[in-house]
Scaffold this motif. Structure first.
Motif, PDB file in Angstrom:
ATOM      1  N   PHE A  41      -8.623  -3.526   4.471  1.00 23.17           N
ATOM      2  CA  PHE A  41      -8.039  -2.191   4.513  1.00 23.17           C
ATOM      3  C   PHE A  41      -6.509  -2.210   4.484  1.00 23.17           C
ATOM      4  CE2 PHE A  41     -12.119  -0.331   6.391  1.00 23.17           C
ATOM      5  CZ  PHE A  41     -12.449   0.325   5.207  1.00 23.17           C
ATOM      6  N   ASP A  43      -4.921  -3.202   2.069  1.00 20.41           N
ATOM      7  CA  ASP A  43      -4.679  -2.748   0.696  1.00 20.41           C
ATOM      8  C   ASP A  43      -5.036  -1.269   0.632  1.00 20.41           C
ATOM      9  OD1 ASP A  43      -4.840  -2.071  -2.020  1.00 20.41           O
ATOM     10  OD2 ASP A  43      -5.873  -3.917  -2.574  1.00 20.41           O
ATOM     11  N   ASP A  44      -4.050  -0.410   0.320  1.00 23.52           N
ATOM     12  CA  ASP A  44      -4.309   1.038   0.338  1.00 23.52           C
ATOM     13  C   ASP A  44      -5.255   1.508  -0.760  1.00 23.52           C
ATOM     14  OD1 ASP A  44      -2.533   0.834  -1.792  1.00 23.52           O
ATOM     15  OD2 ASP A  44      -1.282   2.509  -1.151  1.00 23.52           O
ATOM     16  N   HIS A  45      -5.626   0.623  -1.699  1.00 20.22           N
ATOM     17  CA  HIS A  45      -6.619   0.987  -2.711  1.00 20.22           C
ATOM     18  C   HIS A  45      -8.040   0.819  -2.196  1.00 20.22           C
ATOM     19  CE1 HIS A  45      -3.187   0.423  -5.492  1.00 20.22           C
ATOM     20  NE2 HIS A  45      -3.773   1.451  -6.083  1.00 20.22           N
ATOM     21  N   HIS A  47     -10.916   1.796   0.024  1.00 19.89           N
ATOM     22  CA  HIS A  47     -11.333   2.985   0.768  1.00 19.89           C
ATOM     23  C   HIS A  47     -12.667   2.790   1.478  1.00 19.89           C
ATOM     24  CE1 HIS A  47      -8.205   5.605  -0.895  1.00 19.89           C
ATOM     25  NE2 HIS A  47      -8.327   4.831  -1.960  1.00 19.89           N
ATOM     26  N   ARG A  63     -12.334   3.436   6.833  1.00 20.82           N
ATOM     27  CA  ARG A  63     -11.237   3.174   7.765  1.00 20.82           C
ATOM     28  C   ARG A  63     -11.484   3.832   9.125  1.00 20.82           C
ATOM     29  NH1 ARG A  63      -6.617   1.272   5.042  1.00 20.82           N
ATOM     30  NH2 ARG A  63      -6.871   1.453   2.792  1.00 20.82           N
ATOM     31  N   ARG A 125      -7.548   8.618  -7.883  1.00 15.98           N
ATOM     32  CA  ARG A 125      -6.675   9.365  -6.972  1.00 15.98           C
ATOM     33  C   ARG A 125      -6.468  10.803  -7.450  1.00 15.98           C
ATOM     34  NH1 ARG A 125      -1.685   6.138  -4.975  1.00 15.98           N
ATOM     35  NH2 ARG A 125      -3.472   5.128  -4.022  1.00 15.98           N
TER      36      ARG A 125
END
Length: 145
Positions: A41, A43-45, A47, A63, A125
């Motif tokens: 997590f 890595d913000d990509h 999910h 998360r 996104r």
């Protein structure tokens, strides 16, 4: 080059989740720890984290499932859930898109009736469509540079 004409059956074909899912998502094994999931997590990509036992999907971790009380050494497979986080490969892609937008979800695991993981549906996104395996690989290449 000759292009085959589009048949009526092709024109009326509804795109399914299986047509648009990423087929090679990152996976964690059933012995993964909460600390392992926290690292993913970072890595913000990322999910959702998929926890597997062989080819069977055990749980999908978001998360929000990682509370501060969860010790890094704890088994990650105890976190997450499948309900609301998994879809069938035959679901129409437009239906899945609307469900994801309504639930504010960017990822849905795709599994067969026996629980076998088939892929991951990744909402862009922008919310306008789905990421392909090539999109994911391109982002990984850019990240390494």
């Amino acid at each position: 080059m000759t292009v085959a004409p589009i048949t009526e059956a092709d024109a009326n074909r509804v795109e399914t989740v299986a047509d648009v899912m990423a087929r090679h998502p990152k996976l964690c094994h059933e012995d993964s720890t909460v600390g392992d999931v926290r690292q993913l997590f970072a890595d913000d990509h990322v999910h959702a984290v998929l926890i597997m036992s062989g080819t069977r999907l055990l749980t999908v971790i978001d998360r929000a499932d990682l509370g501060p009380e969860a010790a890094d050494s704890a088994p990650a497979a105890r976190l997450g859930r499948l309900s609301g986080r998994v879809t069938a490969p035959t679901t129409p892609a437009d239906t899945a898109l609307q469900q994801m937008i309504a639930a504010s979800r960017r990822r849905l695991a795709v599994a067969g009736p026996d629980g076998t993981l088939l892929g991951l549906l990744c909402l862009k996104r922008s919310g306008t469509g789905f990421c392909s395996d090539e999109n994911v690989h391109q982002r990984q290449r850019e990240h390494l540079q």
